[in-house]
Write an enzyme that holds these catalytic residues in place. Structure first.
Site, PDB file in Angstrom:
ATOM      1  N   ALA A  20      -1.780   6.348   1.212  1.00 31.14           N
ATOM      2  CA  ALA A  20      -2.530   6.024   2.429  1.00 31.14           C
ATOM      3  C   ALA A  20      -2.752   6.995   3.526  1.00 31.14           C
ATOM      4  CB  ALA A  20      -1.746   4.579   3.247  1.00 31.14           C
ATOM      5  N   VAL A  28       0.818  -1.228  -0.009  1.00 28.49           N
ATOM      6  CA  VAL A  28      -0.043  -0.160   0.085  1.00 28.49           C
ATOM      7  C   VAL A  28       0.884   1.131   0.048  1.00 28.49           C
ATOM      8  CG1 VAL A  28      -1.816   1.203   1.373  1.00 28.49           C
ATOM      9  CG2 VAL A  28      -1.518  -1.322   1.292  1.00 28.49           C
ATOM     10  N   CYS A  29       0.745   2.132  -0.961  1.00 29.75           N
ATOM     11  CA  CYS A  29       1.538   3.262  -0.962  1.00 29.75           C
ATOM     12  C   CYS A  29       1.304   4.324   0.230  1.00 29.75           C
ATOM     13  CB  CYS A  29       1.224   4.322  -2.194  1.00 29.75           C
ATOM     14  SG  CYS A  29       2.096   5.865  -2.305  1.00 29.75           S
ATOM     15  N   VAL A  30       2.526   4.579   0.656  1.00 33.30           N
ATOM     16  CA  VAL A  30       2.548   5.189   2.194  1.00 33.30           C
ATOM     17  C   VAL A  30       1.934   6.556   2.186  1.00 33.30           C
ATOM     18  CG1 VAL A  30       4.889   6.101   1.717  1.00 33.30           C
ATOM     19  CG2 VAL A  30       3.951   5.926   4.087  1.00 33.30           C
TER      20      VAL A  30
END
Lengths: 130, 119
Positions: free
Chosen positions: B82, B77-79
């Site tokens: 997110a 999941v892209c930080v």
């Protein structure tokens, strides 16, 4: 020159094309898409940016986002050269359909016909569309 | 063949995550590898353990977790995406982890194909 140099350790350089199809505002695709473009350049990959459909609006001169109270990130397109991202292409049909010319755009681009665009896409290893 | 998958839309509102799941499951059944799935834009909303769809509907997040566990898929999941959307480590469903966009670029560099699911 890029803020960070990254490496996946393989030394492989692939041709990445980023296909920008959406207007700059209204959805978050253009803004978040630019982040991927910059990171890909930091991995020293061969990056091409294409603006097509409403994506051509991302490069329009005279952007002013005050009225919609969102960040104006159009400056980033001017900074791409500093990340060694110099291959910017615009789809001629999309430009014409919106009554625009190269003169309306904030950066230097290469305008391509449908056939030229098709050939450029065929050369790519990875095409990511936002 | 090794497939990387990029999911750009959230669950239920859009079919992207469903189509990506069916693609991944089928590719694995046919003997291909799906080492990693990357969640970007609203796609990060596929990752939380807070989702409770009605019982007669599929649970999009749980079936990603299950597929990941069965086949060792790295669900990333892209930080930045997110954090923008209020997703942090403490609400991630099993099999998901938060990391940077470099993980997406690596899929493009290392795998045979990168397949995008989104609008």
């Amino acid at each position: 020159m890029s803020d960070m140099d990254m490496d996946d350790g393989s030394g492989v350089v692939k041709k990445f094309m980023f296909l920008n199809r959406k207007a700059p505002h209204g959805t978050v695709y253009a803004l978040e898409g630019l982040e991927v473009v910059l990171i890909t350049a930091a991995f020293d990959q061969d990056v091409s940016l294409v603006f097509t459909d409403d994506g051509v609006y991302q490069l329009m001169k005279g952007m002013d986002t005050k009225g919609i109270e969102v960040k104006d990130f159009s400056k980033t397109y001017r900074a791409l050269e500093g990340y060694d991202i110099e291959k910017l292409y615009v789809d001629s049909t999309s430009l014409k359909a919106r009554g625009l010319t190269e003169e309306d755009l904030i950066v230097d681009v290469t305008v391509l016909s449908d056939d030229e665009m098709k050939n450029l896409m065929a050369e790519q290893d990875v095409v990511i569309s936002f | 063949m090794q497939f990387g998958i990029l999911i750009n839309e959230g669950p239920y509102n859009h079919q992207a995550s469903d189509s990506a799941y069916l693609f991944a499951r089928t590719a694995i059944e046919k003997g291909h590898k799906v080492p990693r799935v990357f969640f970007y834009h609203d796609g990060v909303n596929n990752s939380t353990n807070k989702s409770e769809p009605p019982q007669d509907d599929r649970n999009v997040t749980q079936r990603w977790s299950k597929l990941a566990e069965e086949h060792g898929i790295d669900l990333v999941v892209c930080v930045a995406a997110a954090l923008r959307r209020g997703i942090k480590d403490d609400i991630l469903a099993p099999g998901f982890r938060i990391s940077g966009l470099g993980q997406l670029v690596e899929m493009g560099i290392q795998y045979d194909r990168l397949v995008t699911f989104g609008d």
